[in-house]
Write a protein that holds these residues in place. Structure first.
Motif, PDB file in Angstrom:
ATOM      1  N   SER A 107      37.106 -99.776  -6.203  1.00  0.00           N
ATOM      2  CA  SER A 107      35.960-100.998  -7.058  1.00  0.00           C
ATOM      3  C   SER A 107      34.986-101.529  -6.153  1.00  0.00           C
ATOM      4  CB  SER A 107      37.125-101.801  -7.365  1.00  0.00           C
ATOM      5  OG  SER A 107      37.430-102.399  -6.230  1.00  0.00           O
ATOM      6  N   SER A 108      34.835-101.534  -4.960  1.00  0.00           N
ATOM      7  CA  SER A 108      34.053-101.984  -4.050  1.00  0.00           C
ATOM      8  C   SER A 108      34.341-101.814  -2.353  1.00  0.00           C
ATOM      9  CB  SER A 108      34.218-103.602  -3.783  1.00  0.00           C
ATOM     10  OG  SER A 108      35.376-104.673  -3.493  1.00  0.00           O
ATOM     11  N   LEU A 109      33.330-101.410  -1.558  1.00  0.00           N
ATOM     12  CA  LEU A 109      33.415-100.688  -0.409  1.00  0.00           C
ATOM     13  C   LEU A 109      33.031-101.065   0.185  1.00  0.00           C
ATOM     14  CD1 LEU A 109      34.499 -98.076   1.115  1.00  0.00           C
ATOM     15  CD2 LEU A 109      32.509 -96.651   0.284  1.00  0.00           C
ATOM     16  N   ASN A 110      33.161-101.205   1.476  1.00  0.00           N
ATOM     17  CA  ASN A 110      32.368-102.505   2.612  1.00  0.00           C
ATOM     18  C   ASN A 110      31.573-100.988   3.173  1.00  0.00           C
ATOM     19  OD1 ASN A 110      32.749-104.644   2.279  1.00  0.00           O
ATOM     20  ND2 ASN A 110      34.839-104.691   4.009  1.00  0.00           N
ATOM     21  N   VAL A 111      30.373-101.529   3.569  1.00  0.00           N
ATOM     22  CA  VAL A 111      29.232-100.304   4.925  1.00  0.00           C
ATOM     23  C   VAL A 111      29.531-101.169   5.773  1.00  0.00           C
ATOM     24  CG1 VAL A 111      27.119 -99.587   4.228  1.00  0.00           C
ATOM     25  CG2 VAL A 111      27.680 -99.857   2.522  1.00  0.00           C
ATOM     26  N   ARG A 112      29.431-100.293   6.548  1.00  0.00           N
ATOM     27  CA  ARG A 112      29.598-100.909   8.001  1.00  0.00           C
ATOM     28  C   ARG A 112      28.863-100.216   8.799  1.00  0.00           C
ATOM     29  NH1 ARG A 112      34.276-103.313   8.446  1.00  0.00           N
ATOM     30  NH2 ARG A 112      36.035-103.109   6.690  1.00  0.00           N
ATOM     31  N   LYS A 136      28.301 -87.068   8.258  1.00  0.00           N
ATOM     32  CA  LYS A 136      29.231 -87.236   8.419  1.00  0.00           C
ATOM     33  C   LYS A 136      30.021 -87.175   9.572  1.00  0.00           C
ATOM     34  CE  LYS A 136      29.787 -84.744   3.973  1.00  0.00           C
ATOM     35  NZ  LYS A 136      30.662 -84.007   3.145  1.00  0.00           N
ATOM     36  N   GLU A 137      31.331 -88.003  10.038  1.00  0.00           N
ATOM     37  CA  GLU A 137      31.577 -87.883  11.410  1.00  0.00           C
ATOM     38  C   GLU A 137      32.937 -87.274  11.472  1.00  0.00           C
ATOM     39  OE1 GLU A 137      30.740 -89.195  15.053  1.00  0.00           O
ATOM     40  OE2 GLU A 137      29.060 -89.125  13.704  1.00  0.00           O
ATOM     41  N   ALA A 138      33.386 -86.754  13.203  1.00  0.00           N
ATOM     42  CA  ALA A 138      34.339 -85.852  12.764  1.00  0.00           C
ATOM     43  C   ALA A 138      36.205 -87.133  12.118  1.00  0.00           C
ATOM     44  CB  ALA A 138      35.371 -85.215  14.051  1.00  0.00           C
ATOM     45  N   ASN A 139      35.879 -87.886  12.425  1.00  0.00           N
ATOM     46  CA  ASN A 139      36.976 -89.139  12.298  1.00  0.00           C
ATOM     47  C   ASN A 139      36.595 -89.138  10.582  1.00  0.00           C
ATOM     48  OD1 ASN A 139      34.183 -90.657  12.273  1.00  0.00           O
ATOM     49  ND2 ASN A 139      35.344 -92.383  13.652  1.00  0.00           N
ATOM     50  N   GLY A 140      36.203 -88.589   9.868  1.00  0.00           N
ATOM     51  CA  GLY A 140      36.206 -88.594   8.381  1.00  0.00           C
ATOM     52  C   GLY A 140      35.306 -89.793   8.121  1.00  0.00           C
ATOM     53  N   TRP A 141      34.506 -90.404   8.609  1.00  0.00           N
ATOM     54  CA  TRP A 141      33.389 -91.816   8.294  1.00  0.00           C
ATOM     55  C   TRP A 141      32.120 -90.706   8.379  1.00  0.00           C
ATOM     56  CZ3 TRP A 141      34.314 -96.811   8.152  1.00  0.00           C
ATOM     57  CH2 TRP A 141      35.459 -97.150   8.220  1.00  0.00           C
ATOM     58  N   VAL A 142      31.190 -91.437   7.023  1.00  0.00           N
ATOM     59  CA  VAL A 142      30.466 -90.804   6.111  1.00  0.00           C
ATOM     60  C   VAL A 142      29.387 -92.069   6.373  1.00  0.00           C
ATOM     61  CG1 VAL A 142      29.075 -89.756   4.180  1.00  0.00           C
ATOM     62  CG2 VAL A 142      31.371 -89.439   4.476  1.00  0.00           C
ATOM     63  N   LYS A 143      27.449 -91.531   7.336  1.00  0.00           N
ATOM     64  CA  LYS A 143      26.882 -92.490   6.912  1.00  0.00           C
ATOM     65  C   LYS A 143      25.852 -92.101   5.795  1.00  0.00           C
ATOM     66  CE  LYS A 143      22.972 -93.448  10.226  1.00  0.00           C
ATOM     67  NZ  LYS A 143      22.036 -93.139  11.307  1.00  0.00           N
ATOM     68  N   ILE A 144      26.213 -93.283   5.430  1.00  0.00           N
ATOM     69  CA  ILE A 144      25.049 -93.786   3.521  1.00  0.00           C
ATOM     70  C   ILE A 144      24.050 -94.063   4.032  1.00  0.00           C
ATOM     71  CG2 ILE A 144      27.254 -92.708   2.454  1.00  0.00           C
ATOM     72  CD1 ILE A 144      27.022 -95.531   1.985  1.00  0.00           C
ATOM     73  N   GLN A 145      22.997 -93.855   2.969  1.00  0.00           N
ATOM     74  CA  GLN A 145      21.788 -94.674   2.498  1.00  0.00           C
ATOM     75  C   GLN A 145      22.210 -95.375   1.000  1.00  0.00           C
ATOM     76  OE1 GLN A 145      18.174 -93.746   2.502  1.00  0.00           O
ATOM     77  NE2 GLN A 145      17.267 -95.553   2.432  1.00  0.00           N
ATOM     78  N   GLY A 152      24.147 -97.689   6.676  1.00  0.00           N
ATOM     79  CA  GLY A 152      25.599 -97.566   6.637  1.00  0.00           C
ATOM     80  C   GLY A 152      26.930 -96.609   6.957  1.00  0.00           C
ATOM     81  N   TRP A 153      27.942 -97.084   7.325  1.00  0.00           N
ATOM     82  CA  TRP A 153      28.374 -96.552   7.316  1.00  0.00           C
ATOM     83  C   TRP A 153      30.023 -96.490   6.417  1.00  0.00           C
ATOM     84  CZ3 TRP A 153      28.868 -91.744  11.059  1.00  0.00           C
ATOM     85  CH2 TRP A 153      27.513 -91.820  11.687  1.00  0.00           C
ATOM     86  N   VAL A 154      30.500 -95.870   5.786  1.00  0.00           N
ATOM     87  CA  VAL A 154      32.037 -95.689   5.353  1.00  0.00           C
ATOM     88  C   VAL A 154      32.773 -94.931   5.232  1.00  0.00           C
ATOM     89  CG1 VAL A 154      30.630 -96.603   3.308  1.00  0.00           C
ATOM     90  CG2 VAL A 154      30.959 -94.495   3.297  1.00  0.00           C
TER      91      VAL A 154
END
Length: 162
Positions: A107-112, A136-145, A152-154
């Motif tokens: 429903s909602s996602l923080n962009v960090r 995409k990072e190895a730790n499962g985090w993804v850089k997005i626009q 930022g990252w989610v």
């Protein structure tokens, strides 16, 4: 225009020179001038690269590097370069058809501002929003626009990839 005003004269030094509706190569060409054509210098834009010229039956903006004149450009008056209904800046390409590679599935996602929960949240995206995947990072985090341009990252678990 006041017939008593005398404008400084310049000569086209390129073999041909595009005259544009607004300063900037992305704008419409309203005419073409040939080498050695004499033009009147009416004004300049705030960027200093474009000058407003007029000749018989034609007026518009040209890149001043293709003109020759003894008149100092800095003495020309500034002219508001915003043409009739023309944008000053070219429209960002993502506005009309935003390209996205993934969709937010919560429903909602923080962009960090970094790849992990220890980083500060800089924006929130809502479920169903399309985002552009940049890395995409190895730790499962993804850089997005996200739409609007924020980058930022989610956590990638909360995205469904196309």
């Amino acid at each position: 225009s006041n017939p008593n005003v005398t404008y400084p004269v310049a000569e086209v030094k390129a073999s041909y020179l595009n005259v544009r509706s607004v300063p900037g190569v992305e704008y419409n060409v309203v005419g073409v001038l040939h080498q050695n054509t004499k033009v009147y210098l009416v004004g300049r834009d705030t960027g200093g690269k474009w000058v407003l010229i007029k000749t018989d039956g034609l007026s518009g903006w040209v890149n001043r590097y293709y003109l020759h004149t003894d008149f100092p450009y800095t003495s020309l008056q500034f002219v508001n370069a915003q043409g009739a209904g023309q944008p000053q800046q070219p429209v960002q390409p993502e506005q009309p058809s935003y390209q996205y590679d993934a969709v937010v599935n919560v429903s909602s996602l923080n962009v960090r501002n970094g790849p992990g929960v220890q980083y500060r949240a800089i924006a929130v995206v809502h479920g169903g929003t399309g985002v552009m995947v940049l890395a995409k990072e190895a730790n499962g985090w993804v850089k997005i626009q996200i739409p609007g341009g924020v980058v930022g990252w989610v956590n990638g678990h909360y995205l469904t990839f196309k």
